[in-house]
Design an enzyme around this catalytic site. Structure first.
Site, PDB file in Angstrom:
ATOM      1  N   ASP A  86      -6.703   6.994  10.840  1.00 33.71           N
ATOM      2  CA  ASP A  86      -5.361   6.610  11.259  1.00 33.71           C
ATOM      3  C   ASP A  86      -5.034   7.038  12.686  1.00 33.71           C
ATOM      4  O   ASP A  86      -5.423   8.112  13.134  1.00 33.71           O
ATOM      5  CB  ASP A  86      -4.327   7.206  10.300  1.00 33.71           C
ATOM      6  N   GLU A  99       0.853  -1.192   0.000  1.00 35.92           N
ATOM      7  CA  GLU A  99       0.000   0.000   0.000  1.00 35.92           C
ATOM      8  C   GLU A  99       0.883   1.234   0.000  1.00 35.92           C
ATOM      9  O   GLU A  99       1.735   1.380   0.887  1.00 35.92           O
ATOM     10  CB  GLU A  99      -0.772   0.081   1.319  1.00 35.92           C
TER      11      GLU A  99
END
Lengths: 265, 404
Positions: A60, A49
């Site tokens: 996140d 990724e």
């Protein structure tokens, strides 16, 4: 055929668990991003990724948030991600996926983002805040399909059967399951409820299953080995990079990844 | 097709899958209670007996005469319990959270008004409470931190991003993602994913409904202008909403012009902003060409949000409302003028609406009527105002307090 499918077939044939690793584009620098991906491939990653740094990364935790903040402070642009991907495509075989927040895609232009991603050799996109529910106005999934990019569905332990079914429709490649409810970040333990959740997922999705969020140790990987096809490790690698001496980033990253998937031969 | 919180191309629900079930549940419950008379009655009961509704519409006689133009009325939302309009949607959301079986409330806050209001309803209705507040705002609005803590809430300073309202929203969403089973997120404005913009607008629309009755009683007609400050836009949507169909009523939103026109110096989304998707909704945001959210500035912590409620942008596109911006200096002047002429010290946020009215009133004939939404009172701005007015005696007093 999408290179994600080719790799999935290879993993199945070799009867092992697949591994997806993660970098933030431009962290610690654009140059190091390229060499980190090469290192990850050498260490055994099956998918990588490339996260495009965003000013407000909603899903996140602190590790990736800080990495995004630092990359942006250095002036990393969205276009750099395409440049890095194109550069990597000449050096590695591992399928590359962009992970991004939707605002970066939207501002770039959904169609243009998808055609440029394809041109750069990217195989899939992971955009956690672009739900299928908004497709009627965004035409994002359609643009992915047109460019043979897999729009990876991200689902969570609180997803209802109805939501799982909605997401399973037209899903390609693999499905990204969150191992726990929360933001990204390394954890000491894997939530034992994950097994029941994965069972539910496998009843609905007919494609391989990947699990991420909180995975940071070999014992986590071993625990999930029989349940899933792919494990995803993100923050834990950045933590390892942060712990390492700047000159030995490649070595530390390689050692860390090998420690996760090493099998006695 | 069912409207999923879209206002034209704006609004919507752009969230990661982990928040979808909670938002769908919230929407379902809200749709149900919206039409439920006993729920509406209960909200009304607490608005009257706890929050102090209805708030008065005050004729600003001195200010009207001083400016020599349109007749000016003030909707004094500062008389609400906890000092601003925020308590209204907090009561509504707390009652919904109770219905959802949640035990904990979380909130973001900029100026601290929404945080104090959330902490207040948490105490009143028996929830535990955590409030996220940007580090910069903790410093700017310290008295409200004190109040939230006295009310039993935990205040968490947010030390990432620009350390203001947007970052507090991010932190609250991250908390909600992690604790969604036990927790209700009391989002404090007409922003965020569906159903928040609609739900908060509906709760706040009591303000506009009251104004309608009050102005008909006082003037026998509709007002010509309604002016409200706009950060996220909860006070503006609240007072505007019942007037949207009254086409002759001009609706004006006032943004924070800050200290300059350059990016980073203001929070005027219509000066340099563009369409984007952030924190779960599509709207106008101050952002760069890549979609990275930009820094903002305003003297008022409640108006420096980089985005704006989606319905407000939609109404602007439809030319149903206009936007203006005033700068920090004009705002300080407006606080001073309103305090001395009318005996009302407005919050710095609300003073933006006042500052615009000061420029507008004298250009209009005496037959016109302006209503200014005084969304909150100025007590919380004590320290900012003391500095702005260079009040030496006050700072000497602070020094003497420290030596006790």
């Amino acid at each position: 055929m999408n290179s994600i499918d080719i790799r999935l077939r290879k993993i199945q044939k070799e009867k092992r668990i697949g591994l997806m690793t993660h970098v933030v584009v431009g962290y610690p620098s654009l140059f190091e991003t390229v060499s980190l991906v090469e290192t990850m491939e050498r260490a055994g990653a099956d998918f990588i990724e490339l996260q495009i740094p965003f000013s407000d990364p909603l899903a996140d935790g602190p590790t990736i948030m800080k990495a995004c903040e630092k990359a942006l402070r250095k002036g990393v642009r969205v276009r750099d991600a395409f440049r890095v991907a194109a550069q990597l495509k000449k050096k590695v075989e591992v399928p590359l996926l962009f992970m991004a927040y939707y605002n970066n895609v939207f501002k770039y232009g959904v169609k243009r983002f998808c055609t440029d991603a394809k041109k750069a050799g990217v195989s899939g996109l992971i955009i956690p805040d672009m739900p299928i529910d908004e497709e009627h106005g965004e035409h994002f999934f359609a643009a992915c399909k047109k460019n043979n990019l897999y729009a990876i569905r991200v689902i969570s332990p609180v997803s209802t059967i109805g939501r799982l079914k909605k997401n399973a429709k037209g899903a390609k490649g693999f499905v990204y399951c969150m191992a726990r409810q929360g933001t990204t970040g390394a954890q000491k333990k894997i939530d034992p409820n994950v097994v029941a959740f994965l069972k539910k997922v496998k009843e609905v999705f007919k494609i391989p299953v990947a699990v991420g969020f909180g995975i940071s140790k070999k014992e986590h990987v071993d625990l999930l080995k029989r349940q899933v096809d792919i494990v995803i490790v993100g923050s834990a690698i950045i933590d390892a990079i942060n712990r390492s001496n700047r000159k030995e980033i490649a070595k530390s990253t390689q050692q860390f990844i090998e420690s996760l998937i090493k099998v006695p031969r | 097709m069912k409207n999923h919180g879209h206002f034209g191309k704006y609004g919507g629900r752009y969230v990661p899958e982990m928040l979808m079930p909670a938002l769908e549940e919230l929407e379902k419950v809200y749709e149900k209670v919206k039409k439920n008379k006993s729920f509406q009655k209960e909200v009304h009961y607490y608005l009257q007996t706890f929050a102090g509704r209805p708030t008065p519409l005050t004729y600003a006689k001195n200010l009207t005469e001083k400016l020599g133009g349109a007749k000016i009325y003030l909707k004094n939302e500062g008389l609400n319990h906890t000092g601003a309009h925020k308590i209204t949607h907090c009561i509504g959301q707390a009652l919904i959270a109770r219905m959802l079986g949640k035990k904990r409330l979380i909130a973001e806050t900029g100026a601290g008004q929404h945080g104090v209001a959330t902490a207040t309803v948490a105490a009143k209705f028996g929830f535990s409470c955590t409030v996220y507040m940007g580090e910069t705002d903790v410093y700017r609005q310290r008295p409200n931190v004190f109040l939230m803590e006295r009310l039993g809430a935990k205040v968490v300073p947010v030390a990432f991003g620009n350390r203001t309202l947007k970052d507090a929203v991010n932190a609250a969403i991250k908390d909600w993602i992690t604790n969604v089973d036990s927790t209700h997120y009391v989002l404090g404005s007409v922003v965020g994913p569906h159903p928040y913009p609609i739900m908060n607008r509906d709760f706040q629309s009591v303000v506009g409904k009251e104004v309608k009755k009050q102005i008909i009683k006082a003037e026998g007609k509709m007002p010509d202008y309604i002016i409200a400050c706009v950060g996220g836009g909860s006070n503006a949507m609240g007072i505007f909403y019942p007037f949207i169909k009254e086409k002759l009523v001009n609706l004006i939103g006032v943004e924070a012009g800050g200290k300059g026109k350059r990016i980073g110096q203001h929070a005027s989304r219509f000066n340099g902003g563009s369409v984007g998707v952030l924190e779960g909704f599509k709207s106008y945001f101050l952002q760069d060409n890549d979609g990275q959210i930009q820094k903002t500035h305003s003297i008022s912590a409640g108006l420096d949000y980089a985005g704006i409620g989606p319905e407000l942008v939609y109404l602007r596109d439809k030319k149903r409302m206009q936007f203006a911006a005033v700068n920090d200096k004009e705002v300080i002047e407006a606080v001073s003028v309103l305090s001395k002429t009318e005996g009302i010290i407005p919050a710095l946020e609300s003073a933006h609406a006042v500052a615009y009215a000061l420029k507008l009133a004298h250009t209009l004939s005496k037959s016109k009527v302006i209503i200014i939404n005084i969304s909150g009172r100025g007590d919380k701005d004590l320290f900012i105002l003391a500095r702005a007015f260079k009040d030496k005696n006050f700072f000497n007093f602070l020094k003497s307090q420290l030596s006790i």
